[in-house]
Design a protein around this motif. Structure first.
Motif, PDB file in Angstrom:
ATOM      1  N   VAL A  76     -12.184  10.159   7.205  1.00  0.00           N
ATOM      2  CA  VAL A  76     -11.139  10.054   6.176  1.00  0.00           C
ATOM      3  C   VAL A  76     -11.704   9.491   4.869  1.00  0.00           C
ATOM      4  O   VAL A  76     -10.998   8.891   4.070  1.00  0.00           O
ATOM      5  N   GLY A  77     -12.988   9.729   4.643  1.00  0.00           N
ATOM      6  CA  GLY A  77     -13.550   9.469   3.332  1.00  0.00           C
ATOM      7  C   GLY A  77     -14.417   8.240   3.220  1.00  0.00           C
ATOM      8  O   GLY A  77     -14.075   7.162   3.700  1.00  0.00           O
ATOM      9  N   LYS A  78     -15.561   8.443   2.564  1.00  0.00           N
ATOM     10  CA  LYS A  78     -16.481   7.344   2.291  1.00  0.00           C
ATOM     11  C   LYS A  78     -16.606   7.210   0.774  1.00  0.00           C
ATOM     12  O   LYS A  78     -17.102   8.112   0.103  1.00  0.00           O
ATOM     13  N   GLY A  79     -16.146   6.090   0.259  1.00  0.00           N
ATOM     14  CA  GLY A  79     -16.165   5.877  -1.186  1.00  0.00           C
ATOM     15  C   GLY A  79     -17.185   4.852  -1.601  1.00  0.00           C
ATOM     16  O   GLY A  79     -17.487   3.909  -0.860  1.00  0.00           O
ATOM     17  N   LEU A  80     -17.713   5.030  -2.811  1.00  0.00           N
ATOM     18  CA  LEU A  80     -18.639   4.078  -3.416  1.00  0.00           C
ATOM     19  C   LEU A  80     -18.041   3.606  -4.735  1.00  0.00           C
ATOM     20  O   LEU A  80     -17.674   4.420  -5.583  1.00  0.00           O
TER      21      LEU A  80
ATOM     22  N   GLY B  66      -8.916   2.416  -7.902  1.00  0.00           N
ATOM     23  CA  GLY B  66      -9.104   2.369  -6.449  1.00  0.00           C
ATOM     24  C   GLY B  66      -8.174   3.302  -5.709  1.00  0.00           C
ATOM     25  O   GLY B  66      -8.562   3.944  -4.719  1.00  0.00           O
ATOM     26  N   MET B  67      -6.948   3.425  -6.183  1.00  0.00           N
ATOM     27  CA  MET B  67      -5.998   4.345  -5.569  1.00  0.00           C
ATOM     28  C   MET B  67      -6.462   5.790  -5.716  1.00  0.00           C
ATOM     29  O   MET B  67      -6.364   6.582  -4.773  1.00  0.00           O
ATOM     30  N   ILE B  68      -6.963   6.133  -6.905  1.00  0.00           N
ATOM     31  CA  ILE B  68      -7.425   7.507  -7.131  1.00  0.00           C
ATOM     32  C   ILE B  68      -8.606   7.826  -6.213  1.00  0.00           C
ATOM     33  O   ILE B  68      -8.694   8.932  -5.647  1.00  0.00           O
ATOM     34  N   VAL B  69      -9.518   6.865  -6.033  1.00  0.00           N
ATOM     35  CA  VAL B  69     -10.628   7.065  -5.092  1.00  0.00           C
ATOM     36  C   VAL B  69     -10.100   7.456  -3.717  1.00  0.00           C
ATOM     37  O   VAL B  69     -10.504   8.480  -3.128  1.00  0.00           O
ATOM     38  N   ALA B  70      -9.195   6.652  -3.193  1.00  0.00           N
ATOM     39  CA  ALA B  70      -8.683   6.895  -1.842  1.00  0.00           C
ATOM     40  C   ALA B  70      -7.899   8.196  -1.750  1.00  0.00           C
ATOM     41  O   ALA B  70      -8.040   8.957  -0.786  1.00  0.00           O
TER      42      ALA B  70
ATOM     43  N   LEU C  72      -8.152  10.887  -3.638  1.00  0.00           N
ATOM     44  CA  LEU C  72      -9.045  12.042  -3.724  1.00  0.00           C
ATOM     45  C   LEU C  72      -9.678  12.351  -2.379  1.00  0.00           C
ATOM     46  O   LEU C  72      -9.944  13.521  -2.049  1.00  0.00           O
ATOM     47  N   LEU C  73      -9.922  11.328  -1.572  1.00  0.00           N
ATOM     48  CA  LEU C  73     -10.547  11.521  -0.262  1.00  0.00           C
ATOM     49  C   LEU C  73      -9.556  11.968   0.805  1.00  0.00           C
ATOM     50  O   LEU C  73      -9.966  12.450   1.862  1.00  0.00           O
ATOM     51  N   GLN C  74      -8.260  11.838   0.532  1.00  0.00           N
ATOM     52  CA  GLN C  74      -7.245  12.198   1.522  1.00  0.00           C
ATOM     53  C   GLN C  74      -6.549  13.519   1.216  1.00  0.00           C
ATOM     54  O   GLN C  74      -6.137  14.234   2.127  1.00  0.00           O
ATOM     55  N   HIS C  75      -6.385  13.827  -0.056  1.00  0.00           N
ATOM     56  CA  HIS C  75      -5.588  14.985  -0.459  1.00  0.00           C
ATOM     57  C   HIS C  75      -6.431  16.261  -0.478  1.00  0.00           C
ATOM     58  O   HIS C  75      -7.651  16.221  -0.584  1.00  0.00           O
ATOM     59  N   HIS C  76      -5.731  17.383  -0.424  1.00  0.00           N
ATOM     60  CA  HIS C  76      -6.404  18.680  -0.393  1.00  0.00           C
ATOM     61  C   HIS C  76      -6.750  19.189  -1.787  1.00  0.00           C
ATOM     62  O   HIS C  76      -7.597  20.074  -1.921  1.00  0.00           O
TER      63      HIS C  76
ATOM     64  N   GLY D  83      -5.840   4.133   1.710  1.00  0.00           N
ATOM     65  CA  GLY D  83      -6.224   5.036   2.787  1.00  0.00           C
ATOM     66  C   GLY D  83      -7.678   5.390   2.933  1.00  0.00           C
ATOM     67  O   GLY D  83      -8.023   6.190   3.811  1.00  0.00           O
ATOM     68  N   VAL D  84      -8.601   4.842   2.132  1.00  0.00           N
ATOM     69  CA  VAL D  84     -10.005   5.194   2.273  1.00  0.00           C
ATOM     70  C   VAL D  84     -10.507   4.750   3.653  1.00  0.00           C
ATOM     71  O   VAL D  84     -10.091   3.716   4.180  1.00  0.00           O
ATOM     72  N   GLY D  85     -11.391   5.554   4.238  1.00  0.00           N
ATOM     73  CA  GLY D  85     -11.909   5.216   5.559  1.00  0.00           C
ATOM     74  C   GLY D  85     -12.972   4.142   5.506  1.00  0.00           C
ATOM     75  O   GLY D  85     -12.911   3.126   6.209  1.00  0.00           O
ATOM     76  N   LEU D  86     -13.965   4.340   4.660  1.00  0.00           N
ATOM     77  CA  LEU D  86     -15.047   3.383   4.452  1.00  0.00           C
ATOM     78  C   LEU D  86     -15.299   3.256   2.957  1.00  0.00           C
ATOM     79  O   LEU D  86     -15.391   4.266   2.261  1.00  0.00           O
ATOM     80  N   VAL D  87     -15.408   2.042   2.467  1.00  0.00           N
ATOM     81  CA  VAL D  87     -15.700   1.844   1.054  1.00  0.00           C
ATOM     82  C   VAL D  87     -16.880   0.888   0.925  1.00  0.00           C
ATOM     83  O   VAL D  87     -16.944  -0.147   1.603  1.00  0.00           O
ATOM     84  N   THR D  88     -17.829   1.258   0.075  1.00  0.00           N
ATOM     85  CA  THR D  88     -19.003   0.441  -0.203  1.00  0.00           C
ATOM     86  C   THR D  88     -18.918  -0.033  -1.645  1.00  0.00           C
ATOM     87  O   THR D  88     -18.631   0.754  -2.555  1.00  0.00           O
ATOM     88  N   LEU D  89     -19.151  -1.313  -1.851  1.00  0.00           N
ATOM     89  CA  LEU D  89     -19.076  -1.907  -3.172  1.00  0.00           C
ATOM     90  C   LEU D  89     -20.477  -2.300  -3.632  1.00  0.00           C
ATOM     91  O   LEU D  89     -21.140  -3.134  -3.022  1.00  0.00           O
ATOM     92  N   ALA D  90     -20.927  -1.640  -4.710  1.00  0.00           N
ATOM     93  CA  ALA D  90     -22.236  -1.936  -5.293  1.00  0.00           C
ATOM     94  C   ALA D  90     -22.043  -2.866  -6.480  1.00  0.00           C
ATOM     95  O   ALA D  90     -21.416  -2.484  -7.473  1.00  0.00           O
TER      96      ALA D  90
END
Length: 511
Positions: free
Chosen positions: A247-251, A453-457, A459-463, A274-281
């Motif tokens: 369900v999405g890996k965000g950076l 942050g919402m847009i990140v999540a 984008l990873l969930q929507h079609h 709703g992001v599945g995994l998020v990494t913060l750099a």
């Protein structure tokens, strides 16, 4: 619901009449009927109503409204221009009004007899003077009447658009009716979402009058309002066999010694959305602080210079292909100089650039001229950042928000989220969506970081990209609207928005 200028609405009307076959007289009757259906449930028998009628089609609507209301209410109808100036469909409805047994007062004749029109005698003032075809400043006697209407004690309800207000954007100091309510027909008018003209509309009700959707598509109407029904119908769903990797890996790349909170807010909002995994750099000097604030994220501490991520080593050791979506900018800082295009142009996935990331983008726009070939690029500027990107002043951006965001989106093939009251989302092809949720509680640091942050999540969930962005924008504003039901408008924080997201998303999903 479409958003149109006056010229576009006239094209839509002409197509409806010439190609579809609905007559102007029929459309005028439909508009007047719709107006009365909206108004009558709010009326009391003791109300005293005045309708002020101009010479154009707006005045023709007024004759229909007057004819219907006179059946049951105390209504005075005043025709402002000389009678010979009423033509076309408006004249046809004036004759129908008269043949129905009703009379009207001539303002032109009364003025010659020095009889004063006292609007304070009425509890309801219906403004049917000037429509969407108005050009420039209203002339006498409309100018004086508009002033008198704005001083009245009664409730002012404008027909389709407040008289004197243009339907398009760009008017800086309009002279127009300050309505308490506006009943607008079939589609919203652009100026209802631009300031200062938006202040003249009051509460807006958009009333269908039977114009087919085909008429809008035939004239290439390309602006719509984001509706809750659309958000509900396009909101992402999670499959029963989903897992964190599916369900999405965000950076998220950002943060500086002076701005620890921004990337934290973006990360927390992405997790709540709703992001599945998020990494913060983040810079390694703030990693110990940030890691205490966000317990569910993974971290990539990066070398630091001047309290920021070192430009020479900017994500050089990160394999971008591990991620499905990247957000750059929250709290990033401006002391170091970053070059984005060489690093991100070949990334296979969406990229969101916000906050300080937009400053660095502005220094290399020439390289982004034809967009990024491998995936969508989304920018989320507020008016000041949009001014920086375009070289315009903030005042120029605010004066033509629709035009400026559309031109930039098409030129650089980006999705532009121009934030502010009535946030506008524009696609690379020039289509636009207007958001009506949100309030002044969002005028606080951190609100934009939450949206990123919402847009990140999403984008990873929507079609599709448009639904992801517009749904995030709508729900972000909706969370603020829900909070001010119990919080003072001064008191809402970005953290409050994040905490409200689960409730708002669930309420829309199961509405």
């Amino acid at each position: 619901m479409y958003v149109v200028t006056g010229d576009e609405m006239h094209q839509i009307d002409r197509y409806t009449m010439n190609e579809i076959g609905l007559t102007e007289v029929a459309l005028m009757e439909s508009a007047g009927q719709a107006f009365c259906r909206q108004l009558e449930p709010t009326l009391k028998k003791q109300d005293k109503i005045i309708i002020l009628i101009g010479s154009g089609n707006n005045g023709g609507d007024g004759f229909v409204i007057g004819r219907i209301l006179k059946e049951d209410y105390n209504v005075d109808v005043w025709v402002i221009p000389p009678e010979h100036k009423i033509r076309g469909a408006a004249l046809a409805h004036m004759k129908i009004y008269e043949k129905s047994g009703y009379d009207w007062f001539s303002y032109a004749k009364q003025r010659e007899e020095t009889i004063e029109l006292n609007l304070n005698n009425y509890t309801i003032v219906i403004d049917s003077l000037l429509g969407t075809g108005v050009q420039g400043t209203p002339r006498s006697p409309y100018r004086e009447l508009i002033t008198k209407m704005n001083e009245t004690n009664g409730t002012i309800i404008s027909v389709d658009i407040p008289s004197g207000i243009p339907a398009h954007e760009g008017e800086v100091r309009p002279i127009g009716v300050k309505a308490h309510e506006t009943y607008t027909f079939q589609s919203a008018k652009m100026s209802a979402f631009c300031f200062p003209t938006a202040n003249y509309y009051g509460k807006i009700s958009v009333l269908p009058i039977g114009i087919p959707n085909k008429a809008f598509t035939q004239v290439n109407a390309a602006r719509k309002v984001i509706s809750e029904d659309t958000v509900k119908n396009t909101l992402a769903k999670r499959m029963p066999d989903a897992h964190k990797g599916s369900v999405g890996k965000g950076l998220i790349i950002g943060g500086a010694k002076e701005m620890v909170g921004a990337p934290v807010l973006t990360t927390e909002a992405s997790l709540r959305s709703g992001v599945g995994l998020v990494t913060l750099a983040v810079p390694d000097v703030i990693h110990p602080i940030v890691s205490q604030k966000v317990t569910e994220a993974l971290f990539l501490p990066l070398a630091t210079k001047n309290g920021q991520i070192c430009a020479n080593e900017f994500i050089s050791n990160i394999s971008l292909n591990r991620f499905d979506c990247i957000a750059i900018g929250p709290g990033l800082g401006r002391k170091e100089r970053y070059k984005f295009y060489p690093i991100f142009s070949s990334f296979h996935g969406p990229i969101i650039i916000d906050a300080d990331g937009l400053y660095h983008l502005s220094k290399e726009l020439r390289e982004w001229r034809n967009g990024r070939p491998e995936g969508p690029t989304i920018i989320t500027p507020h008016p000041g950042e949009m001014a920086m990107l375009t070289g315009l002043s903030i005042q120029e951006v605010e004066k033509q928000r629709f035009k400026v965001s559309k031109e930039f989106a098409m030129k650089f093939q980006m999705y532009v989220v121009l934030k502010g009251p009535y946030t506008i989302v524009t696609t690379p092809s020039g289509e636009q969506w207007v958001n009506t949720t949100g309030n002044a509680s969002l005028a606080k640091g951190g609100s934009g970081d939450v949206l990123t942050g919402m847009i990140v999540a999403f984008l990873l969930q929507h079609h599709d990209t448009v639904s992801a962005i517009t749904n995030a924008v709508y729900i972000h504003g909706k969370a603020a609207d829900e909070l001010v039901k119990t919080y003072d408008i001064f008191s809402v924080t970005a953290t409050d928005l994040i905490n409200e997201l689960p409730v708002v998303i669930r309420s829309i999903r199961y509405r």
